[in-house]
Scaffold this motif. Structure first.
Motif, mmCIF file in Angstrom:
data_model
loop_
_atom_site.group_PDB
_atom_site.id
_atom_site.type_symbol
_atom_site.label_atom_id
_atom_site.label_comp_id
_atom_site.label_asym_id
_atom_site.label_seq_id
_atom_site.Cartn_x
_atom_site.Cartn_y
_atom_site.Cartn_z
ATOM 1 N N VAL A 218 37.303 1.341 53.300
ATOM 2 C CA VAL A 218 38.778 1.008 53.785
ATOM 3 C C VAL A 218 38.798 -0.696 54.339
ATOM 4 C CG1 VAL A 218 38.770 1.816 55.975
ATOM 5 C CG2 VAL A 218 40.870 1.932 54.829
ATOM 6 N N ASN A 219 37.975 -0.849 55.113
ATOM 7 C CA ASN A 219 38.000 -2.227 55.507
ATOM 8 C C ASN A 219 37.837 -3.261 54.400
ATOM 9 O OD1 ASN A 219 35.834 -0.626 57.222
ATOM 10 N ND2 ASN A 219 37.432 -1.775 58.526
ATOM 11 N N CYS A 220 37.368 -3.071 53.415
ATOM 12 C CA CYS A 220 37.347 -4.086 52.372
ATOM 13 C C CYS A 220 38.789 -4.069 51.408
ATOM 14 C CB CYS A 220 36.252 -3.350 51.102
ATOM 15 S SG CYS A 220 34.429 -3.538 51.866
ATOM 16 N N LEU A 221 39.241 -2.804 51.471
ATOM 17 C CA LEU A 221 40.732 -2.685 50.889
ATOM 18 C C LEU A 221 41.525 -3.476 51.831
ATOM 19 C CD1 LEU A 221 40.946 0.936 49.867
ATOM 20 C CD2 LEU A 221 40.069 -0.949 48.728
ATOM 21 N N HIS A 222 41.420 -3.409 53.057
ATOM 22 C CA HIS A 222 42.173 -4.391 54.227
ATOM 23 C C HIS A 222 42.116 -5.729 53.854
ATOM 24 C CE1 HIS A 222 41.939 -1.021 57.648
ATOM 25 N NE2 HIS A 222 43.080 -0.782 56.674
ATOM 26 N N VAL A 223 40.905 -6.142 53.556
ATOM 27 C CA VAL A 223 40.541 -7.737 53.250
ATOM 28 C C VAL A 223 41.330 -8.004 51.774
ATOM 29 C CG1 VAL A 223 38.990 -9.234 52.487
ATOM 30 C CG2 VAL A 223 38.528 -7.916 54.587
ATOM 31 N N LEU A 224 41.357 -6.817 50.799
ATOM 32 C CA LEU A 224 41.932 -7.506 49.474
ATOM 33 C C LEU A 224 43.356 -7.759 49.737
ATOM 34 C CD1 LEU A 224 40.551 -4.653 47.292
ATOM 35 C CD2 LEU A 224 40.082 -6.808 47.270
ATOM 36 N N ASP A 225 44.090 -6.673 50.699
ATOM 37 C CA ASP A 225 45.560 -7.342 51.129
ATOM 38 C C ASP A 225 45.653 -8.618 51.873
ATOM 39 O OD1 ASP A 225 46.562 -4.802 49.858
ATOM 40 O OD2 ASP A 225 45.846 -3.534 51.699
ATOM 41 N N GLU B 118 41.459 -2.090 38.807
ATOM 42 C CA GLU B 118 43.032 -1.826 38.701
ATOM 43 C C GLU B 118 43.755 -1.006 39.834
ATOM 44 O OE1 GLU B 118 45.865 0.607 35.427
ATOM 45 O OE2 GLU B 118 43.699 0.521 35.028
ATOM 46 N N ARG B 119 43.058 0.015 40.035
ATOM 47 C CA ARG B 119 43.657 0.841 41.403
ATOM 48 C C ARG B 119 44.272 0.013 42.444
ATOM 49 N NH1 ARG B 119 42.386 6.123 42.878
ATOM 50 N NH2 ARG B 119 40.767 6.182 41.501
ATOM 51 N N TYR B 120 43.516 -1.023 42.727
ATOM 52 C CA TYR B 120 43.851 -1.771 44.043
ATOM 53 C C TYR B 120 44.493 -2.907 43.922
ATOM 54 C CZ TYR B 120 41.396 2.054 46.112
ATOM 55 O OH TYR B 120 40.846 3.085 46.483
ATOM 56 N N GLU B 121 45.072 -3.387 42.479
ATOM 57 C CA GLU B 121 45.583 -4.330 42.065
ATOM 58 C C GLU B 121 44.941 -5.861 42.521
ATOM 59 O OE1 GLU B 121 50.118 -3.359 41.700
ATOM 60 O OE2 GLU B 121 49.429 -3.495 43.744
#
Length: 627
Positions: A68-75, A112-115
């Motif tokens: 989830v921290n990686c997903l935060h960085v994507l944003d 694709e899922r996380y754009e």
């Protein structure tokens, strides 16, 4: 059948120290080449080398899609990516933890899922990870237009500091004539038409239909009882945070759904860091909790719901007269009281791991699924990063039913103490008191019976199941990566599959027996200094799996360096390190400077060998968030 990943040493400690020096003084350290057997995504099938990107500022984002921290960085990177699109090239280096994440199609789906709108190098064997001596997900590495490493940041929250560095590099290399502007290498994939796109969670409706979180399209979809026919949409289908009617409201990657006592549906609006409410009668969405900002260390943990920041709420459930929130982003459970209009932490310390006990002392690891037991006495929890099934009872005690920790996973049935899961995202209470587990990365539906203590497999060949709901004796499964709902008749006997046991793919660091010097290297970002006005500004927490690995050195302290004494007789384990530092803007003229909290957690697999290193350096760079 049991398996364990090959575990070679991480690149030498000196390599990590060189990158640290580079961050501080911009030493001329040539960036290693990018290699990965999985190939490149988002480039129109073109393969790139760093020399082809010369003249651009390159930011490497070492990530894995379970984190989830990686997903935060994507944003965090989206704004920087857009603002500096003619000078900056962001390259995601996908570095898997779980077996499933090493599958190329799974990486394609995640992009694709996380754009993800930049090139991604699929590195299933962690080749580039080792070249750059990375030790934690996520890690960002900045490479200047001449191909030299100039910064490395572990953890999230660095976008502001990196943007300042990018601006400096743009000015410096424009003056030198070494900056090259223009379009980047990103090539968008062709869109695919389906009714749902990577759905997250489902909720059965009274008339037999379903409400589904259509996560990647940022909306909710109401389906007929067949699970296919679309009745209506809620949300404009574009990322955003806005209340209003079906065509006006905006969500950002919504996930969990649960009925509130007043008949409205609570929605875990994950990337908006908010909990929303949908009135199915009017189609109007309102915001119940959250500010739209991400929670950081030092932020309030209770108070008026609309004034307290949240962090990646992933699921919701009504239990014990409160709405419980699986707060994946900070490894906690929170609650929302609709009568008082307040939120508060209910369980978890924000440390990532698997520790049972009283709610205030328990550790979680990205809790992502919630379900109330058939008797209403416990709340089941899918604790995804620890690949475990857990529960909290009405007395506030947390217990683990299946799972052993952050680095052990697989597909193994049998006694709960030996059974293994792989990153489950959903749980479903069954009428007989057992629980179905959406065992996401095993593409399976599992069942745990607390009476017999046995784990069995109900179904396989599901594609990333993320949730399931019980309807008329059947289980309707959210097959997230097949973009559909799938109805399954519960079999009388479990499906038998070969046992598989794994440990994380991350290579172990070879350490010498005896005393190990742990140094967390921290340098405040430019324009800041350590905040020592009210005492020590740093904190270090160390533990180990197994706990007996450390004879001395575990526990909390304020010094970012510590001597750890390894116990005799242990050859391998995992060191868990959590470090925090507080810094403030260094402006003597400002009586009330903005202050920032920098935090990172590491789980470092280690193997004790006579030729191993006696020093373990970990890089903590500045997280730029006001505290």
């Amino acid at each position: 059948m049991g398996h364990r990943f090959p575990r070679g040493p991480v690149e030498c400690a000196q390599a990590a120290e060189v990158l640290t020096v580079g961050m501080a003084t911009r030493a001329r350290v040539r960036a290693p080449e990018l290699i990965g057997k999985g190939g490149w995504l988002n480039t129109g099938d073109r393969q790139y080398t760093l020399s082809e990107l010369r003249g651009r500022v390159v930011i490497l984002d070492f990530w894995t899609f379970c984190c989830v921290n990686c997903l935060h960085v994507l944003d965090e990177l989206r704004e920087l990516e857009e603002k500096h699109r003619d000078t900056v090239v962001i390259i995601g280096v996908h570095s898997p933890k779980f077996v499933h994440e090493a599958e190329h199609q799974a990486v394609v789906d995640a992009v694709e899922r996380y754009e993800v709108h930049h090139p991604v190098l699929d590195d299933p064997e962690l080749a580039t990870w080792k070249q750059y001596a990375v030790r934690a997900w996520p890690t960002l590495v900045v490479i200047d237009p001449e191909g030299y490493v100039v910064a490395q940041h572990a953890g999230e929250g660095h976008a502001h500091a990196i943007e300042k560095l990018v601006e400096e590099l743009e000015a410096e290399h424009a003056a030198k004539g070494t900056l090259r502007r223009g379009d980047g290498p990103y090539v968008a994939p062709e869109p695919v038409a389906t009714h749902l796109r990577f759905p997250g969670k489902a909720l059965p409706l009274a008339d037999g239909g379903f409400l589904v979180s259509d996560t990647t399209r940022h909306r909710l979809v109401e389906l007929d009882a067949d699970g296919e026919t679309v009745r209506r949409h809620f949300g404009a289908g574009e990322r955003g945070l806005a209340d209003g009617g079906p065509g006006e409201a905006r969500f950002s990657e919504p996930q969990g759904l649960a009925f509130l006592p007043d008949g409205r549906v609570a929605v875990a609006d994950t990337v908006n860091h908010a909990v929303r409410a949908l009135d199915l009668a009017t189609g109007v969405t309102t915001t119940l909790a959250g500010t739209g900002r991400q929670w950081w260390q030092g932020s309030p943990t209770d108070g008026p719901a609309r004034e307290v920041d949240l962090s990646s709420p992933w699921d919701v459930a009504w239990f014990a007269d409160r709405l419980w929130i699986a707060m994946a982003g900070v490894h906690q459970l929170w609650t929302y009281d609709p009568e008082a209009g307040v939120v508060q932490v209910a369980a978890g310390t924000t440390n990532e791991g698997l520790v049972d006990g009283p709610a205030a002392e328990a550790w979680f690891a990205q809790p992502s699924g919630l379900a109330v037991s058939a008797d209403g006495e416990r709340l089941w929890i899918a604790d995804s990063e620890s690949s475990s099934l857990r529960h909290i009872d009405r007395d506030g005690h947390v217990r683990t039913d299946v799972g052993t920790g952050l680095f052990d996973f697989g597909h193994r049935d049998g006694a709960a103490g030996q059974a293994l899961l792989q990153h489950p995202l959903g749980v479903t209470a069954l009428p007989d008191g057992s629980v179905a587990i959406s065992d996401t990365y095993n593409h399976a539906l599992r069942r745990y019976d607390p009476v017999s203590g046995e784990v069995t497999t109900l179904a396989t060949d599901l594609r990333e199941p993320s949730d399931a709901v019980l309807v008329d004796g059947d289980l309707v499964v959210v097959e997230s990566a097949r973009h559909r709902l799938t109805r399954l008749r519960l079999p009388e006997e479990a499906v038998r599959v070969p046992d598989q046991a794994h440990r994380t793919r991350r290579a172990a660091t070879e350490i010498a027996p005896g005393t190990l010097r742990l140094d967390v290297v921290f340098q405040a970002p430019a324009g800041q200094k350590l905040d020592t006005r009210y005492g020590p500004s740093t904190r270090l927490l160390v533990s180990a799996t197994p706990p007996e690995l450390l004879a001395e050195g575990s526990g909390a302290g304020t010094d970012l360096g510590r001597d750890l004494v390894l116990a005799d007789g242990f050859t391998e384990g995992v060191l868990h390190v959590s470090a925090m530092a507080a810094s403030c803007d260094d402006d003597p003229a400002n009586e009330y400077p903005a202050c920032h909290v920098h935090q990172q957690d590491w789980g470092v697999p280690v193997r004790v060998t006579k030729d191993g290193t006696a020093r373990l350096p970990l890089v903590l760079a500045g997280m730029d968030e006001q505290g």
